[in-house]
Design an enzyme around this catalytic site. Structure first.
Site, mmCIF file in Angstrom:
data_model
loop_
_atom_site.group_PDB
_atom_site.id
_atom_site.type_symbol
_atom_site.label_atom_id
_atom_site.label_comp_id
_atom_site.label_asym_id
_atom_site.label_seq_id
_atom_site.Cartn_x
_atom_site.Cartn_y
_atom_site.Cartn_z
ATOM 1 N N ASP A 263 0.881 -1.159 0.000
ATOM 2 C CA ASP A 263 0.000 0.000 0.000
ATOM 3 C C ASP A 263 0.932 1.226 0.000
ATOM 4 O O ASP A 263 2.158 1.105 0.199
ATOM 5 C CB ASP A 263 -0.941 -0.023 1.203
ATOM 6 C CG ASP A 263 -2.160 0.870 0.973
ATOM 7 O OD1 ASP A 263 -2.092 1.759 0.100
ATOM 8 O OD2 ASP A 263 -3.183 0.686 1.655
HETATM 9 C C1 BGC Z 1 -5.032 3.281 0.176
HETATM 10 C C2 BGC Z 1 -5.101 2.351 -1.007
HETATM 11 C C3 BGC Z 1 -4.983 3.150 -2.270
HETATM 12 C C4 BGC Z 1 -3.668 3.916 -2.237
HETATM 13 C C5 BGC Z 1 -3.440 4.759 -3.481
HETATM 14 C C6 BGC Z 1 -3.824 4.190 0.127
HETATM 15 O O1 BGC Z 1 -3.904 5.183 1.077
HETATM 16 O O2 BGC Z 1 -5.027 2.535 1.365
HETATM 17 O O3 BGC Z 1 -6.295 1.635 -0.988
HETATM 18 O O4 BGC Z 1 -5.074 2.323 -3.382
HETATM 19 O O5 BGC Z 1 -3.685 4.790 -1.133
HETATM 20 O O6 BGC Z 1 -4.272 5.836 -3.526
#
Ligand code: BGC
Length: 805
Positions: free
Chosen positions: A749
Site C-alpha cells: 500500500d
Molecule cells: C489506500 C489504497 C490506495 C492507495 C493509493 C492508500 O492510502 O489505502 O487503498 O489504493 O492509497 O491511492
C-alpha cells in the site's frame, strides 16, 4: 495499436463508438444506475411500497439533497454530477407517477449550501430543524413522508463507539467533525435526526425511511416501530444513486438486494466492538471465526440480538423456493432448486445455500454460506431452476492447535447438513446430507502467522479458549533504523536523461534486449534482466512518477530498455482521477451495495466497463477490488469492502477482476490482509488466530487468486501478529504463492512503514508510492539481500507489464 502505445505516448484515442469517449459515457452511467437498483435492500414494507401512482410526497431529512454517492479518500471518484433522491423523485414526478412537496428540499438545499460554505463535506453535515410552519404545510400537501438519512465515511478514520474516550490528538478533521455532529457515534442517529424523525411521526401516519449509507448502521429505531412501516436500505449508490432509489420506491425496479452483513440491535452486540478502540497499537480478534452471522447464528443467546439477518431482503413480489435434487460426494456438493414467482410483479430472487458442519473437536459455526445464485427477472408465475455447487473440501475447518491434526484443514467426521432459502434464517433443511465416516485431512499445511500475543479466543459454545503467548525475536537489521517520517509521502524520483545525440542513442540500442523482444518470444526474461545493472534493477522495484492524468504513480519506466511506465489509478468505486485533470468518470455504487446484489455477472460487467475507462485514459492498473472483511461496523472503510462473509466477498472480488482483466488492464486485490481498522492503520497490529485468518480473513483473497488470477495483490498497511504484512514472507510467499499458486506481483500500500529491502525479501515486489533505492543498495552491499531476490521481484513486475495492452 502496438503494445504499450498508450503508456509510452499517452495518445488521445477514445474507445467509444464513432470516436466518442467511453469514460463517464451514458451507457456506463446507465449500468451504474442499474447496479444501484439491483443491490438495494428492502428491509421493511407494510403497504406503502411501491408508491402508488399519484402519491403525494414530502421529503424529510437533509439526506434527500445531501446525497452520499460513496465514501471518501482513495475510494472517491471525480464525476460530472451526482443525483440525489429529490432529483430522482422529480424525474418520477415528470413522468406523472408522484407529486412532490418542493418546499422541503428547497429548505434543505439552502441549509446544506450554508454548511458547505462553512467547510462541511457532503454527508458530514448537521440535520437542520424543520420549521413548524413548513412541517404543517407539508402535512397538508402530502399523504406520505419519506425520511432520508445519509452517512459518509472515508479512508484513515473510523467510527467512534458509544462512550469511547476522546480520540487521539492526531486524528483527522473528519473524525472531529463527525464527533461534533453525532453525539454517540454515526452508527446511531444524531439527536437532531431523532428529533426530525419524531417531528415527522407526529405529523404523518405513512412514513418511508431511506438509508443512504455505506454499511451497517443502527436499525433498532425503526425495526419494531409500527409508525415506520417501510424501510429501504439504498446504500451509497454511486453518481445516479438518487435516481436508482426513486426507481425502487416507485416500483420501476423491484428490489432484489440481500444483506451482505448482519444488522444487530446495537453496536455492542457485535463482539468486535468491545476491543476495537481499546488500543491504538493493536486489535485483538478475540471473536475468532465468529464474525457476523457466524457469531449471531452460533453463540448461545446471540440470535436474539439480530434485527435483520444475513441474506435478508424483501421484494415487491413473492417467491416459492423448492428443492429439486441434490447430491454430495467426497468431491462435490450440488443442489438444484426451483424458484417460482408466485406474486404479481416481475422480480429476481437470490437462492442461498448454507451448510452446517458437525461440531467435532474444533466446534463450527451453525451455518456457513457455501454458494448462491440469482435468478433472472421472473414474470409472475414464471419458474427458474438454479444449480448451486461447491467442493466438499470447502467445508473443512483449520486445526491450528492440533486438536486432531495440527496445521491441517479437516473434514471432521459426522453429518454435514444443507439449508437453502432466501436468507440465513429462511433456509430450509434439504433432504440429503454428506456423511463423513471418518475425519479426513483435506490439506496438510504448516503453521504460519502464528499469533504471539492473542491470549484467548471465542469458541462456538460461547467459552473462551486460551492461546499460547510467546515472545517473537526479530533478526537485527544490518542497516541503521530509518526515520518513519522520511517514508511518508515521498514522491518517486524523476530521473534525468543526459543530453545525447540521436546517433549515440541509436548506437547504445545495438545489441540490447528490449522488453518487446521478450514479449514477442525473441529473448528470455532472464537475459533481459541480466543486462541491467543493480541500480536499474532496484529502480524497477519502486513506484515511478505519474504520467498523464495519474496521481497514484506508475511502475516499470525504463524506456531505454523499452519498459513503459504503467500507471495506476484507484479503486474501487470507479477510476479515480483528480478533479484538476478535467476528466469525469463513472462512479459506481459502493462495494457493499454490489455485494448485496449477489450478482457476480453484474459486477463483472462493471469491472470491464471500468477497465475501458482506465484504458481510454492511458492507465494500466486499477487499485481494486478491496476485499477486506466487514469485521466491525466501526471500520471507516467498510463502504469499500463487500461483506462480513468471506465467500461472498471473494466471489464479488473475483467477478470484478475477471471483468477488469478481460480488457488487459490489471486488477489489484487489496488490502492483504486484516486491514479492518483505519485508526493508526500503518502501525496497528491485527492479532488474530491462524484459524480465523485461514477461514475468514485470507479466504476472499484465496478465492480470488484461485478463480481470477489477479495481476496484482496489494499488501496492507497494518501488521498481522506482530509483522508488517509487506514484510511477511509467510503471508506473501509461503501462503500466497506456495500454497495458493499466485503468479502475479505484490505491491505495498502507499508508503507503508515497512523497510523496502525486507519487503522485497518477503515477496513484496513493488514499493509504492516510491521505492527507497538507496536503502536497498545499502542492503545489497551489506549482504542483507541478494541480486537474485531483486531479479525475482523485477521479473514478476515485468510479467505483469507484459500482460497489459
Ligand atoms: C489506500 C489504497 C490506495 C492507495 C493509493 C492508500 O492510502 O489505502 O487503498 O489504493 O492509497 O491511492
Amino acid at each position: 495499436m502496438k503494445k504499450w502505445t498508450r503508456a509510452f505516448y499517452q495518445p488521445v484515442l477514445p474507445l467509444g463508438e464513432n470516436g466518442t469517449r467511453i469514460t463517464g459515457c451514458a451507457s456506463h452511467i446507465a449500468l451504474s444506475r442499474e447496479a444501484a437498483g439491483e443491490g438495494m435492500v428492502l428491509l421493511k414494507n407494510r403497504d406503502l411500497l411501491p408508491l402508488k401512482k399519484g402519491a403525494r410526497i414530502a421529503l424529510f431529512g437533509k439526506g434527500c439533497v445531501d446525497y452520499v454517492k460513496g465514501g471518501g479518500g482513495s475510494g472517491d471518484v471525480t464525476v460530472a454530477y451526482v443525483r440525489n433522491l429529490y432529483e430522482g423523485l422529480c424525474e418520477k414526478e415528470k413522468e406523472g407517477k408522484v407529486s412532490l412537496f418542493h418546499q422541503l428540499p428547497a429548505f434543505y438545499r439552502d441549509e446544506m449550501k450554508l454548511q458547505y460554505e462553512q467547510g462541511a463535506v457532503c454527508g458530514l453535515t448537521s440535520e437542520p430543524a424543520v420549521p413548524e410552519a413548513l412541517l404543517k404545510e407539508a402535512a397538508a400537501f402530502a399523504d406520505i413522508a419519506i425520511i432520508c438519512i445519509c452517512r459518509f465515511s472515508g479512508e484513515g478514520w473510523d467510527r467512534k463507539a458509544s462512550g469511547q474516550a476522546l480520540r487521539a490528538e492526531w486524528e483527522g478533521m473528519e473524525t472531529k467533525r463527525a464527533d461534533k455532529i453525532f453525539e454517540r457515534s454515526d452508527y446511531y442517529l444524531s439527536r437532531a435526526e431523532e428529533e426530525m424523525v419524531s417531528q415527522v411521526k407526529s405529523a404523518f401516519s405513512n412514513i418511508i425511511v431511506v438509508l443512504n449509507v455505506g454499511g451497517m448502521v443502527d436499525s433498532s429505531w425503526f425495526c419494531d416501530d409500527k409508525a415506520l412501516p417501510c424501510v429501504l436500505l439504498s446504500w451509497q449508490g454511486g453518481m445516479e444513486g438518487g435516481l436508482a432509489t426513486a426507481d425502487v420506491l416507485c416500483g420501476d425496479v423491484n428490489p432484489s438486494g440481500k444483506l451482505p452483513d448482519t444488522f444487530a440491535s446495537c453496536l455492542e452486540d457485535y463482539p468486535s466492538t468491545e476491543g476495537f478502540h481499546r488500543s491504538g497499537d493493536y486489535v485483538e480478534y478475540t471473536e475468532d471465526i465468529y464474525v457476523g452471522y457466524r457469531y449471531f447464528e452460533t453463540i448461545p443467546g446471540a440470535d436474539k440480538k439480530v434485527n435483520y439477518p444475513f441474506g435478508f431482503g424483501l421484494s415487491y413480489t413473492d417467491f416459492a423456493i423448492s428443492f429439486v435434487e441434490g447430491s454430495a460426494s467426497d468431491e462435490a456438493v450440488s443442489v438444484r432448486m426451483k424458484v417460482t414467482n408466485t406474486g404479481a410483479r416481475p422480480g429476481k430472487e437470490v437462492v442461498q445455500l448454507y451448510y452446517s458442519a458437525p461440531d467435532g473437536l474444533l466446534l463450527k459455526p451453525a451455518r456457513q454460506l457455501a454458494a448462491f445464485a440469482k435468478t433472472g427477472l421472473l414474470a409472475p408465475g414464471e419458474s427458474q431452476e438454479v444449480t448451486l455447487s461447491f467442493a466438499t473440501a470447502d467445508m473443512a475447518s483449520y486445526d491450528d492447535l492440533g486438536k486432531a491434526a495440527k496445521s491441517a484443514y479437516l473434514l471432521e467426521k459426522g453429518r454435514y447438513r444443507f439449508f437453502a432459502g432466501n436468507s440465513i434464517r429462511q433456509a430450509i433443511e434439504l433432504p440429503f446430507a454428506y456423511e463423513a465416516a471418518t475425519t479426513r485431512i483435506t490439506r496438510q499445511l504448516s503453521a504460519k502467522l502464528v499469533p504471539p500475543a492473542l491470549p484467548h479466543r471465542l469458541l462456538g459454545d460461547g467459552s473462551l479458549e486460551e492461546l499460547p503467548v510467546f515472545e517473537r525475536h526479530e533478526a537485527p537489521s544490518p542497516l541503521p533504523p530509518l526515520a518513519i517520517d522520511t517514508l511518508e509521502g515521498l514522491l518517486p524520483e524523476v530521473r534525468p536523461v543526459p543530453a545525447k545525440r540521436i546517433c549515440e542513442v541509436d548506437e547504445e540500442k545495438k545489441g540490447r534486449i528490449f522488453l518487446q523482444d521478450v514479449f514477442e518470444g525473441k529473448a528470455k526474461l532472464c537475459d533481459f534482466l541480466s543486462q541491467l545493472d543493480d541500480g536499474q534493477l532496484i529502480d524497477l522495484l519502486g513506484g515511478q512518477p505519474n504520467t498523464g492524468v495519474a496521481n497514484t504513480f506508475g511502475l516499470g519506466n525504463l524506456p531505454e530498455y523499452g519498459v513503459p511506465n504503467i500507471t495506476t489509478a484507484d479503486g474501487p468505486a470507479g477510476m479515480r482521477i483528480q478533479p484538476q485533470c478535467g476528466i469525469n468518470a463513472t462512479a459506481w455504487p459502493c462495494a457493499t451495495l454490489l455485494a448485496a446484489s449477489f450478482n457476480p455477472q453484474l459486477i463483472s460487467r462493471i469491472g470491464k466497463a471500468c477497465a475501458l475507462e482506465l484504458k481510454e485514459n492511458n492507465l494500466g492498473i486499477w487499485l481494486a477490488p478491496a476485499v477486506n472483511i466487514h469485521r466491525s461496523p466501526l471500520c471507516g472503510r467498510n463502504f469499500e469492502y463487500y461483506s462480513e462473509d468471506p465467500l461472498l466477498a471473494g466471489k464479488c472480488g473475483a467477478a470484478l477482476i475477471r471483468g477488469v482483466q478481460s480488457e488487459h488492464i490489471g486488477a489489484t486485490a487489496k488490502h492483504f490482509a486484516c486491514n479492518n481498522k483505519e485508526t493508526n492503520r500503518k502501525d496497528s497490529d491485527s492479532r488474530v488466530s491462524e484459524r480465523a485468518l485461514r477461514e475468514i480473513y485470507l479466504r476472499p483473497f484465496e478465492i480470488i487468486v484461485k478463480e481470477s488470477a489477479p495481476y496484482a495483490i496489494m499488501s496492507s498497511y497494518n501488521l498481522v501478529n506482530g509483522v508488517q504484512t509487506s514484510e511477511s514472507r509467510e503471508l506473501l510467499t509461503d501462503i500466497l504463492r506456495d500454497e495458493w499458486g499466485f503468479e502475479g506481483m505484490v505491491t505495498t500500500d502507499w508508503w507503508t512503514h515497512g523497510e523496502h529491502f525486507r519487503e522485497i525479501s518477503a515477496g513484496n515486489d513493488l514499493k509504492m508510492g516510491s521505492g527507497y533505492p538507496e536503502r536497498v543498495k545499502e542492503a545489497l552491499l551489506a549482504g542483507a539481500i541478494s541480486r537474485k531476490e531483486l531479479e525475482i521481484s523485477a521479473e514478476r513486475i515485468l510479467k505483469v507489464i507484459m500482460e497489459i495492452d
